[in-house]
Write a protein that holds these residues in place. Sequence first.
Motif, PDB file in Angstrom:
ATOM      1  N   VAL A 106       0.780  -1.099  -0.214  1.00  0.00           N
ATOM      2  CA  VAL A 106      -0.395  -0.023   0.155  1.00  0.00           C
ATOM      3  C   VAL A 106       0.800   1.345  -0.318  1.00  0.00           C
ATOM      4  O   VAL A 106       1.972   0.927   0.981  1.00  0.00           O
ATOM      5  CB  VAL A 106      -0.380  -0.279   1.200  1.00  0.00           C
ATOM      6  N   LYS A 107       0.887   2.750  -0.824  1.00  0.00           N
ATOM      7  CA  LYS A 107       1.167   3.677  -0.691  1.00  0.00           C
ATOM      8  C   LYS A 107       1.022   4.077   0.011  1.00  0.00           C
ATOM      9  O   LYS A 107       0.213   4.138  -0.114  1.00  0.00           O
ATOM     10  CB  LYS A 107       1.259   4.785  -1.980  1.00  0.00           C
ATOM     11  N   VAL A 108       2.194   4.863   0.922  1.00  0.00           N
ATOM     12  CA  VAL A 108       2.106   5.849   1.816  1.00  0.00           C
ATOM     13  C   VAL A 108       3.020   7.021   1.333  1.00  0.00           C
ATOM     14  O   VAL A 108       3.571   6.827   1.265  1.00  0.00           O
ATOM     15  CB  VAL A 108       2.173   5.762   3.151  1.00  0.00           C
ATOM     16  N   ARG A 109       2.113   7.857   2.411  1.00  0.00           N
ATOM     17  CA  ARG A 109       3.096   9.166   2.812  1.00  0.00           C
ATOM     18  C   ARG A 109       3.150   9.196   4.173  1.00  0.00           C
ATOM     19  O   ARG A 109       2.418   9.771   4.545  1.00  0.00           O
ATOM     20  CB  ARG A 109       2.158  11.054   1.886  1.00  0.00           C
ATOM     21  N   ALA A 110       4.637  10.393   4.063  1.00  0.00           N
ATOM     22  CA  ALA A 110       5.124  10.499   5.336  1.00  0.00           C
ATOM     23  C   ALA A 110       4.598  11.983   5.617  1.00  0.00           C
ATOM     24  O   ALA A 110       4.520  12.293   5.195  1.00  0.00           O
ATOM     25  CB  ALA A 110       6.773  10.772   5.420  1.00  0.00           C
ATOM     26  N   LYS A 122       4.209   0.617   1.781  1.00  0.00           N
ATOM     27  CA  LYS A 122       3.269  -0.468   3.584  1.00  0.00           C
ATOM     28  C   LYS A 122       3.813  -1.482   2.943  1.00  0.00           C
ATOM     29  O   LYS A 122       2.745  -1.975   2.358  1.00  0.00           O
ATOM     30  CB  LYS A 122       2.388  -0.104   4.222  1.00  0.00           C
ATOM     31  N   ILE A 123       4.504  -2.689   3.644  1.00  0.00           N
ATOM     32  CA  ILE A 123       4.827  -4.157   2.669  1.00  0.00           C
ATOM     33  C   ILE A 123       3.722  -4.969   4.407  1.00  0.00           C
ATOM     34  O   ILE A 123       3.117  -6.726   4.075  1.00  0.00           O
ATOM     35  CB  ILE A 123       5.920  -4.627   2.729  1.00  0.00           C
ATOM     36  N   GLU A 124       4.341  -4.354   5.322  1.00  0.00           N
ATOM     37  CA  GLU A 124       3.802  -5.168   6.462  1.00  0.00           C
ATOM     38  C   GLU A 124       2.559  -4.436   7.332  1.00  0.00           C
ATOM     39  O   GLU A 124       2.691  -3.281   7.477  1.00  0.00           O
ATOM     40  CB  GLU A 124       4.106  -5.451   7.462  1.00  0.00           C
ATOM     41  N   ASP A 125       1.296  -4.707   7.959  1.00  0.00           N
ATOM     42  CA  ASP A 125       0.243  -4.226   8.987  1.00  0.00           C
ATOM     43  C   ASP A 125       0.677  -3.716   9.949  1.00  0.00           C
ATOM     44  O   ASP A 125       2.110  -4.706  10.339  1.00  0.00           O
ATOM     45  CB  ASP A 125      -0.847  -4.499   8.129  1.00  0.00           C
ATOM     46  N   TRP A 138       4.215  -0.371  15.042  1.00  0.00           N
ATOM     47  CA  TRP A 138       5.078  -0.306  14.379  1.00  0.00           C
ATOM     48  C   TRP A 138       4.501  -1.436  13.330  1.00  0.00           C
ATOM     49  O   TRP A 138       3.782  -2.248  12.611  1.00  0.00           O
ATOM     50  CB  TRP A 138       6.193  -0.630  14.434  1.00  0.00           C
ATOM     51  N   CYS A 139       5.115  -0.278  11.683  1.00  0.00           N
ATOM     52  CA  CYS A 139       4.511  -0.973  10.517  1.00  0.00           C
ATOM     53  C   CYS A 139       6.041  -1.089   9.855  1.00  0.00           C
ATOM     54  O   CYS A 139       7.523  -0.680   9.799  1.00  0.00           O
ATOM     55  CB  CYS A 139       4.174  -0.476   9.102  1.00  0.00           C
ATOM     56  N   PRO A 166       7.300   4.100  12.584  1.00  0.00           N
ATOM     57  CA  PRO A 166       6.015   4.387  13.807  1.00  0.00           C
ATOM     58  C   PRO A 166       4.577   4.581  12.831  1.00  0.00           C
ATOM     59  O   PRO A 166       4.862   5.513  11.671  1.00  0.00           O
ATOM     60  CB  PRO A 166       6.122   5.134  14.398  1.00  0.00           C
ATOM     61  N   ALA A 167       3.426   3.507  13.164  1.00  0.00           N
ATOM     62  CA  ALA A 167       2.634   3.870  11.786  1.00  0.00           C
ATOM     63  C   ALA A 167       1.843   4.760  11.467  1.00  0.00           C
ATOM     64  O   ALA A 167       0.790   5.082  10.937  1.00  0.00           O
ATOM     65  CB  ALA A 167       2.506   2.370  12.320  1.00  0.00           C
TER      66      ALA A 167
END
Length: 389
Positions: free
Chosen positions: A332-336, A358-361, A367-368, A381-382
């Motif tokens: 899943v693509k995430v943005r900081a 993000k490759i692990e929930d 923590w991710c 940090p998630a």
Amino acid sequence: MSALPKETPPEDANNESFWMPGNYQRTVKRTEDSFQACNDIVACFQERARVERQYAQHLSEWSSKWKPLVDASPLYGSLLQAWQCFLSSAERLSALHSSICRALVSEDGDRVRTWQKETFHKRMFGGFRESQDFETGFARAQKPWAKRLKKLDKARGAYHKACRKEQTAHNRETHAKGNPDIAIEKQRKIQEERELASEETKKMHTRYEKVLEEVTRYAPRYMEEMESIFDQSQEEERKRISFLKQAFLSIHRHLDITNNESVKAVYSELHQTLMSISEQEDLRWWRNTHGPGMPTDWPQFQEFIPDNKQKKGKKPVEQTDTLERSVMIGGVKVRALYDYIGQDPDELSFKAGEEFLKIEDEDDQGWCRGMKDGGREGLYPANYVEVMQ
């Protein structure tokens, strides 16, 4: 109800004629009237400029008011883009009407003011030099004519006076002839008075005809000189009309937004945006973003791997092959949201706004596991990131 116009008697119409002494003043006054008209034109369209500015401001305020509400609305996809396009179109139209305001004031208004200053030359003691020039020309051309008219009026008055006097003497003579109470001597005297009156009438008639002939001979020259000055006045007025016509056309060009390419582009793009509303695309987006099409970390069996260096609240960095790890399908693509500097080698570092997978929930410690471009993996940090829509 307005009253019907009164018929002007012939003698009054003649008195209003351009050829009568002093009636050229209406033509001379056109210069001052044109100057005042320029002031009125500038004031009129300055007021229109204020209307354009206020409209532009209202459009901008309307767009600013609704933009955050529209952005936060429950609509999504192409339907949301269409609604947002109305607001962006208003901003572009606001800029356009602001430019119309500036054009009316700085272009059209300044053009009229400049032309007015160059065309009308004020005299020290009031009035305009152009008016004075025409006034002098008309007065010089009309002065001999006015003198002859005055002489003619005097001759006509003398002739009419003599006619009245003769008529009175004639009536007295007729009355005396039929009255036996009047002596013969008295009747002879009345007859002589009538004869003298007749001679005076003939004399005044001759003089009147002579003066009239003189006026008639002078009329062509008078008309030629007056028309010469009048033609000069007409030429100046033609130039004024021609300029003001162009000024009005310029104002029309600025106000006529129906032929403005920018306006056409605004509404063309808005129409295209509305026509691009697609229920299929919107529903597909919703399915992939909030429905069954979302990536999911399906549960898989995970072997326990002891790690003496594991910190409280952090998952260990697995050393097995990437393909054997429990990873999120597709990622899943995430943005900081914030900057983060990893404290250990197994942690990722990133800047606010940076994007990665993000490759692990998230685990129970918050923590991710993520993977940045280049394949580097690590914990983070998630709550430092957000999922990109």
